[in-house]
Motif scaffolding. Structure first.
Motif, short mmCIF file in Angstrom:
data_model
loop_
_atom_site.label_atom_id
_atom_site.label_comp_id
_atom_site.label_asym_id
_atom_site.label_seq_id
_atom_site.Cartn_x
_atom_site.Cartn_y
_atom_site.Cartn_z
N PHE A 163 0.83 -1.20 0.00
CA PHE A 163 0.00 0.00 0.00
C PHE A 163 0.87 1.26 0.00
O PHE A 163 0.57 2.25 -0.67
N PHE A 164 1.97 1.20 0.72
CA PHE A 164 2.91 2.31 0.78
C PHE A 164 3.50 2.59 -0.61
O PHE A 164 3.56 3.74 -1.06
N LEU A 165 3.92 1.55 -1.30
CA LEU A 165 4.47 1.71 -2.64
C LEU A 165 3.42 2.19 -3.63
O LEU A 165 3.73 2.95 -4.57
N LEU A 166 2.18 1.78 -3.42
CA LEU A 166 1.08 2.25 -4.28
C LEU A 166 0.89 3.75 -4.12
O LEU A 166 0.71 4.48 -5.11
N ILE A 167 0.93 4.22 -2.88
CA ILE A 167 0.79 5.67 -2.62
C ILE A 167 1.93 6.44 -3.28
O ILE A 167 1.72 7.46 -3.94
#
Length: 482
Positions: free
Chosen positions: A276-280
């Motif tokens: 999710f962090f990399l998606l953001i």
């Protein structure tokens, strides 16, 4: 509560902290920069202050309870910020008031990176090194370092670790013994710092700049030895190294521990918070690149370069700069500041509300929508295929509510001191999220902010570093009841 034991702990830790003044003294001797006396006097004051706190209660023994742990954590960060400001206050260059010296000290220790200094390139090397060292020590947390040596002091450390470690779930330990956990975290932290420094040096930084910037990169602090930050070097290689280590440092350090122990990296891609962090990050980079290129702010190549670096820097709450993002077109400055509210992953050196909390809030919101359609259904909130305890979900919502309430109150307080709305909004975001740079009058530094506003922002930085509840719990009557 065991106040005598608490005083003994604080005194010991202040004396331990005084050791951090020795490296700047060595740097001052090497460069003959004129700041030697300030650090020598500061060393004497730190040792004496810690000794006078410790000596009257030196024979006290006892295990710290939960409430003691919270009080020690808050007191130590406050006292450490005070003692850490002494070199800034005593040094002839920069010539700082007590408020400015305290602001700079707390900003470093909380890894915020907000500064009241200008003309950084002309400061004594020992002062520059000390700023970076404060950031590095604050990155993993002085308390976690203290926990690693607690057995030698005869003091239990689990309560301190629970109060200091960021994230919604604080009872998870990497190793069976808390001291071993703290040591494991510091081994990983020191290794990342060393590799980062080596990378900077190979890429063209001087050895001094490489060491200093590795401190603030892995700590996600954002302090630099130059006014132009990373942009001073105008090097794509340096920016790539910085970007990589900002992302790595914003991951949950438990993932690094697992990678070190099991010699594997696949768990990074399986962890829902990391994904999710990399998606953001990727979404912010793509959107920023498109806006910068389509508005002809930069060409496509430069747009990608600046968008990647600034998006990662702000989203991870590092605060380094290669471009003046505050002057970017349309909604981009606002967008980047908003990403800092998400911040890094739990148990990382990043600030903000933490990625896992935002993920849980989104999943909880989706569950409420599903409940509208199926009112009687039992729908658990799941992360990574595992159901999350309702108590954790409730605690996350409580934290989110408290975070926003504190934010609004602080913003109104800053506006009452005369700051405009944009400056006040971004100043609170920059300090509460431990980000550093803001918008408006605080885009480059906090020099123009009034002293009352700086005191409020110091409180905001401590709130952000201690994740709100650790500090706010001290203001509740129930905490002080027997």
């Amino acid at each position: 509560m065991h106040f005598s034991v608490i005083l003994r702990v604080i005194g010991l830790l202040v004396m331990v902290f005084s050791v951090s003044l020795i490296p700047p003294i060595i740097v001052s001797l090497i460069y003959s920069d004129g700041a030697l006396n300030a650090f020598l006097y500061a060393l004497a004051i730190n040792i004496a202050g810690g000794f006078f706190l410790w000596f009257p209660v030196r024979k006290e023994r006892g295990e710290l309870k939960i409430r003691d742990g919270f009080l020690v954590t808050v007191l130590f960060w406050t006292v450490l910020g005070l003692f850490g400001s002494v070199p800034f206050f005593l040094a002839e260059t920069p010539d700082l008031t007590f408020t400015d010296a305290l602001f700079e000290s707390i900003s470093g220790l909380t890894t915020t990176g907000a500064t009241i200094l200008t003309g950084i390139d002309d400061l004594p090397q020992s002062i520059l090194f000390y700023r970076q060292l404060l950031t590095w020590l604050g990155g993993m947390g002085i308390i976690v370092l203290a926990v690693a040596i607690m057995p030698m002091l005869g003091i239990g450390g689990m309560q301190l670790y629970r109060a200091e470690t960021p994230g919604p779930v604080k009872d998870t330990k990497l190793t069976p013994r808390i001291a071993e956990t703290a040591k494991a975290l510091w081994y990983i932290y020191a290794t990342l710092t060393s590799v980062c420094a080596l990378g900077y040096w190979i890429a063209g930084m001087s050895l001094f700049d490489a060491i200093c910037h590795s401190f603030s990169t892995v700590a996600i602090g954002g302090f630099s030895t130059h006014d132009d930050s990373i942009g001073y070097f105008n090097s794509v290689a340096i920016e790539m190294i910085c970007t990589f280590f900002m992302i790595v440092s914003a991951f949950n350090f438990a993932l690094h521990f697992y990678a070190w122990r099991h010699k594997s990296v696949w768990h990074y891609f399986k962890d829902p918070e990391a994904r999710f962090f990399l998606l953001i990050l990727s979404s912010t980079v793509i959107l920023s690149t498109l806006v910068l290129a389509m508005t002809s702010t930069y060409d496509w190549g430069t747009s990608i370069r600046y968008a990647v670096f600034e998006s990662v820097s702000i989203a991870t709450t590092s605060g380094f700069g290669t471009s003046d993002f505050a002057s970017w077109p349309h909604f981009l400055p606002f967008l980047l500041i908003v990403t800092s509210f998400v911040g890094g992953c739990a148990s990382s050196t990043g600030g903000g509300m933490k990625v896992i909390r935002i993920l849980l809030i989104l999943k909880q919101g989706m569950r409420e929508i599903q409940r509208l359609i199926h009112p009687n259904a039992v729908i658990p909130v799941k992360v990574g295929g595992k159901a999350i305890n309702e108590r954790v979900v409730s605690a996350v919502w409580g934290f989110f509510s408290a975070y926003l309430l504190v934010y609004v109150v602080l913003m109104i307080g800053l506006m009452a001191t005369g700051l405009d709305q944009v400056t006040a909004w971004s100043a609170v975001a920059a300090t509460l999220n431990n980000l550093g740079p803001g918008l408006g009058d605080v885009a480059s530094s906090f020099t123009s902010v009034s002293d009352p506003a700086k005191w409020m922002l110091c409180f905001s930085m401590l709130l952000g570093r201690l994740e709100v509840f650790t500090l706010l719990v001290l203001f509740t009557p129930m905490f002080w009841q027997k």
